[in-house]
Write a protein that holds these residues in place. Structure first.
Motif, PDB file in Angstrom:
ATOM      1  N   HIS A  33       1.151  -1.075   0.220  1.00  0.00           N
ATOM      2  CA  HIS A  33       0.265  -0.342   0.019  1.00  0.00           C
ATOM      3  C   HIS A  33       1.133   1.359   0.258  1.00  0.00           C
ATOM      4  O   HIS A  33       0.631   2.217   0.923  1.00  0.00           O
ATOM      5  CB  HIS A  33      -1.132  -0.367   1.023  1.00  0.00           C
ATOM      6  N   THR A  34       1.839   1.215  -1.115  1.00  0.00           N
ATOM      7  CA  THR A  34       2.834   2.606  -1.064  1.00  0.00           C
ATOM      8  C   THR A  34       2.385   2.697  -2.378  1.00  0.00           C
ATOM      9  O   THR A  34       2.675   1.965  -3.680  1.00  0.00           O
ATOM     10  CB  THR A  34       4.013   2.157  -0.831  1.00  0.00           C
ATOM     11  N   SER A  35       2.723   4.315  -2.311  1.00  0.00           N
ATOM     12  CA  SER A  35       2.537   4.558  -4.086  1.00  0.00           C
ATOM     13  C   SER A  35       3.827   5.403  -3.935  1.00  0.00           C
ATOM     14  O   SER A  35       4.664   5.143  -3.482  1.00  0.00           O
ATOM     15  CB  SER A  35       1.398   6.317  -3.799  1.00  0.00           C
ATOM     16  N   ILE A  37       5.150   8.241  -6.191  1.00  0.00           N
ATOM     17  CA  ILE A  37       5.051   9.495  -7.441  1.00  0.00           C
ATOM     18  C   ILE A  37       5.968  10.363  -7.841  1.00  0.00           C
ATOM     19  O   ILE A  37       7.240  11.019  -7.412  1.00  0.00           O
ATOM     20  CB  ILE A  37       4.169  10.332  -6.587  1.00  0.00           C
ATOM     21  N   GLN A  47       8.537   7.945  -2.562  1.00  0.00           N
ATOM     22  CA  GLN A  47       7.016   6.840  -2.203  1.00  0.00           C
ATOM     23  C   GLN A  47       6.266   7.034  -0.713  1.00  0.00           C
ATOM     24  O   GLN A  47       7.170   8.035  -0.223  1.00  0.00           O
ATOM     25  CB  GLN A  47       8.207   5.940  -1.497  1.00  0.00           C
ATOM     26  N   LEU A  50       0.678   4.484   2.074  1.00  0.00           N
ATOM     27  CA  LEU A  50      -0.318   4.795   2.749  1.00  0.00           C
ATOM     28  C   LEU A  50      -1.115   4.353   4.436  1.00  0.00           C
ATOM     29  O   LEU A  50      -0.361   3.338   4.144  1.00  0.00           O
ATOM     30  CB  LEU A  50      -1.721   4.860   1.508  1.00  0.00           C
ATOM     31  N   ASP A  88      -1.470   0.980 -10.832  1.00  0.00           N
ATOM     32  CA  ASP A  88      -1.511   2.729 -10.914  1.00  0.00           C
ATOM     33  C   ASP A  88      -0.776   2.408  -9.948  1.00  0.00           C
ATOM     34  O   ASP A  88      -0.594   3.150  -8.811  1.00  0.00           O
ATOM     35  CB  ASP A  88      -3.134   2.812 -10.369  1.00  0.00           C
ATOM     36  N   LEU A  89       0.546   3.637 -10.196  1.00  0.00           N
ATOM     37  CA  LEU A  89       1.672   3.619  -8.610  1.00  0.00           C
ATOM     38  C   LEU A  89       1.155   4.666  -8.247  1.00  0.00           C
ATOM     39  O   LEU A  89       1.374   4.760  -7.254  1.00  0.00           O
ATOM     40  CB  LEU A  89       2.630   3.755  -9.303  1.00  0.00           C
ATOM     41  N   ALA A  90       0.880   5.938  -8.721  1.00  0.00           N
ATOM     42  CA  ALA A  90       0.513   6.901  -7.610  1.00  0.00           C
ATOM     43  C   ALA A  90      -0.663   7.009  -7.209  1.00  0.00           C
ATOM     44  O   ALA A  90      -0.753   7.700  -5.588  1.00  0.00           O
ATOM     45  CB  ALA A  90       0.476   8.425  -9.288  1.00  0.00           C
ATOM     46  N   GLN A  91      -1.535   5.773  -7.509  1.00  0.00           N
ATOM     47  CA  GLN A  91      -2.506   5.474  -6.210  1.00  0.00           C
ATOM     48  C   GLN A  91      -1.979   4.478  -5.608  1.00  0.00           C
ATOM     49  O   GLN A  91      -3.261   3.961  -4.521  1.00  0.00           O
ATOM     50  CB  GLN A  91      -4.028   5.024  -6.846  1.00  0.00           C
ATOM     51  N   GLY A  92      -0.776   4.248  -5.318  1.00  0.00           N
ATOM     52  CA  GLY A  92      -0.489   2.577  -4.492  1.00  0.00           C
ATOM     53  C   GLY A  92      -1.639   1.474  -4.769  1.00  0.00           C
ATOM     54  O   GLY A  92      -0.793  -0.011  -4.687  1.00  0.00           O
TER      55      GLY A  92
END
Length: 549
Positions: A33-35, A37, A47, A50, A88-92
């Motif tokens: 649960h890591t995004s 950005i 990193q 969340l 979707d890496l930006a959203q985790g």
């Protein structure tokens, strides 16, 4: 990184219970649960873990689809393997579960043995050892599980790496035998041929025996050999720093956590050429063990400690050691009381050429099934020709044989005594050094023949260099003056070895002939050679006199 499974015959799996179990795992492991950005202002990737309140069932997806033919199934699997838009890496969203039902979606949400289950992870947050942890946790969470995670201090690690790289020239590349050099603005193609060779049974056995008898890890032994190789390959560079890939799961608290724990750390070896192989081995063991303690410190943090250096040179040369066992294609896992079997997948890889971020890298793999070793060298085509890389790999193999074939002879041998020269090159040098010629006159000494030439052609040019020249008569005069000086002042005796360290010049020729005329034996030295090499040659020849200009 997809893993594909199907249920064993007469086994079933509850989709609802599976979803709850996966949600527990997402909560348990921060990496899931890591995004990630991109910060355009700072030009870095950020990193962000969340917080618990931000985690919900949307943090991962369960996709459901159907198939009827093998062709349809293969198309779905190909999409899972190669489609980057699934995450979707930006959203985790770094993990997904795909259930592929046979013919139609189950109305009671129960999987059967013809259905396919895919667990897919983004490679930026998941490494190879994470899969076993994931499967174990999934089995436990399917029944019920709990978790504790731990933090590690960064202060001590920061101080350690600052001290390790203190006074090292981070922007100075090692002088490998490049065929060409890369300019600052040159584009990196990252194209690198991969040249491999196996140790074979005999060399593998000798390597293992040496490691066992000296109570040293295989990785440390391979690394010490690599440092010797780089020392010889760089013509005597004593301060060596390389990058080593780490999986960072040697700490107990990390062995039960999912995530990408791989890191790159600098390994700095400040060796002394007079060390024995055994002494270097002890040094490398201690140095590597100390570095391992702080290998969790992120590479980006190490780089930030040296803001004036944009690209440290040690990141261009790497070392990696892997131990693995061959996995069986029908590996079975348990989720609750249900058994699933893995479905093997293949990747399209060109064995002759790979994409490699390093200019020069060495990988040694230990096959635990055969208990043998495989060595792979990758080198950038931007800098090396394929022929050069192949020759380098032959030289490393020669180093291995020298180090472990005759262990009793090599253990106490100084590092500088190990040779990069290949057997065919050694034979060539021996043939070139075989300078015996038959002269059809009773004259057998070079200086006698030289005097004969002086008597015949005293005013002809004997030696010429650029704008300078000497006739035979002039050359004889200077030679006689120097030879008499050697005999009268230094009492040179016939057969005594006299060294000369003089650059290419007329003086070099005068010195050679004067040594011969005084009855000595000429031994050349080069000022371009490392100082330790020059000293070693003087000691070996037991020369008490060195001519310099």
């Amino acid at each position: 990184m997809p893993s594909i499974y199907h249920l064993s015959s007469n086994n079933t799996l509850s989709v609802k219970q599976l979803q709850d179990a996966l949600h527990q795992i997402i909560n348990k492991h921060e990496s899931l649960h890591t995004s990630l950005i991109y910060d355009s202002n700072k030009n870095i990737l950020m990193q962000r873990v969340l917080i618990q309140q931000g985690i919900n069932h949307d943090m991962f997806t369960i996709t459901e689809s159907t198939y009827e033919t093998q062709k349809q199934l293969n198309a779905i699997i190909e999409n899972e393997k190669y489609n980057p838009q699934l995450f979707d890496l930006a959203q985790g969203l770094v993990f997904r579960c795909h259930i592929i039902y046979y013919e139609q979606i189950s109305s009671n949400h129960i999987l059967s043995d013809k259905d396919i289950l895919i667990f897919n992870f983004h490679h930026a947050f998941f490494d190879y050892p994470s899969m076993n942890i994931f499967l174990h946790d999934l089995d436990q969470a399917y029944k019920t599980d709990a978790v504790i995670e731990q933090q590690m201090s960064m202060t001590g690690a920061s101080m350690f790496w600052l001290d390790t790289l203190y006074d090292y020239h981070l922007d100075q590349s090692l002088s490998l035998p490049y065929d060409r050099h890369r300019l600052m603005n040159d584009h990196r193609t990252n194209r690198a041929p991969s040249i491999s060779f196996d140790f074979g049974q005999d060399l593998s056995h000798q390597f293992l025996t040496y490691a066992s008898s000296n109570n040293i890890k295989h990785k440390h032994l391979a690394l010490a050999t690599y440092f010797i190789f780089l020392f010889k390959l760089t013509n005597g560079e004593k301060d060596l720093c390389i990058a080593m890939n780490m999986n960072n799961r040697y700490r107990d608290e990390l062995k039960s956590m999912i995530g990408l724990f791989e890191n790159i750390i600098p390994l700095r070896c400040q060796l002394d050429p007079h060390w024995s192989f055994q002494y270097l081995l002890d040094y490398v063991r201690e140095m590597t063990t100390n570095s391992m303690k702080y290998s969790y410190f992120p590479l980006q943090h190490i780089l930030n400690q040296h803001p004036s250096v944009s690209q440290p040179a040690y990141l261009d040369i790497s070392f990696e050691f892997l131990s693995s066992m061959i996995r069986t294609d029908n590996k079975r896992i348990m989720i609750g009381d249900s058994q699933l079997s893995s479905i093997p997948i293949t990747m399209n890889i060109n064995d002759n050429e790979i994409t490699n971020k390093y200019d020069f890298s060495l990988l040694i793999q230990h096959d635990l099934n055969l208990n043998e070793f495989l060595c792979t060298i990758n080198a950038s085509l931007d800098l090396f020709n394929v022929e050069t890389i192949d020759k380098i790999s032959q030289r490393f193999r020669s180093i291995l044989k020298q180090s472990f074939t005759s262990v009793n002879d090599q253990t106490n041998k100084s590092i500088y005594g190990i040779s990069l020269t290949l057997p065919d090159e050694r034979l060539l040098m021996q043939s070139l050094n075989n300078t015996q010629v038959s002269i059809p006159s009773p004259v057998t000494c070079i200086h006698h023949e030289f005097v004969c030439q002086v008597m015949k052609h005293s005013q002809k040019l004997a030696v010429e260099l650029d704008e300078q020249s000497l006739t035979y008569a002039e050359l004889l005069h200077y030679v006689q003056v120097l030879s008499l000086h050697l005999i009268n002042k230094y009492v040179i005796v016939p057969g005594e070895i006299i060294c000369q360290c003089v650059e290419r010049s007329l003086s070099m020729v005068i010195g050679i002939m004067a040594i011969e005329m005084s009855g000595g034996v000429y031994c050349p030295l080069s000022s371009r050679d490392p100082q330790y090499h020059v000293h070693a040659l003087i000691q070996r020849t037991e020369s008490r006199l060195v001519l310099v200009h």
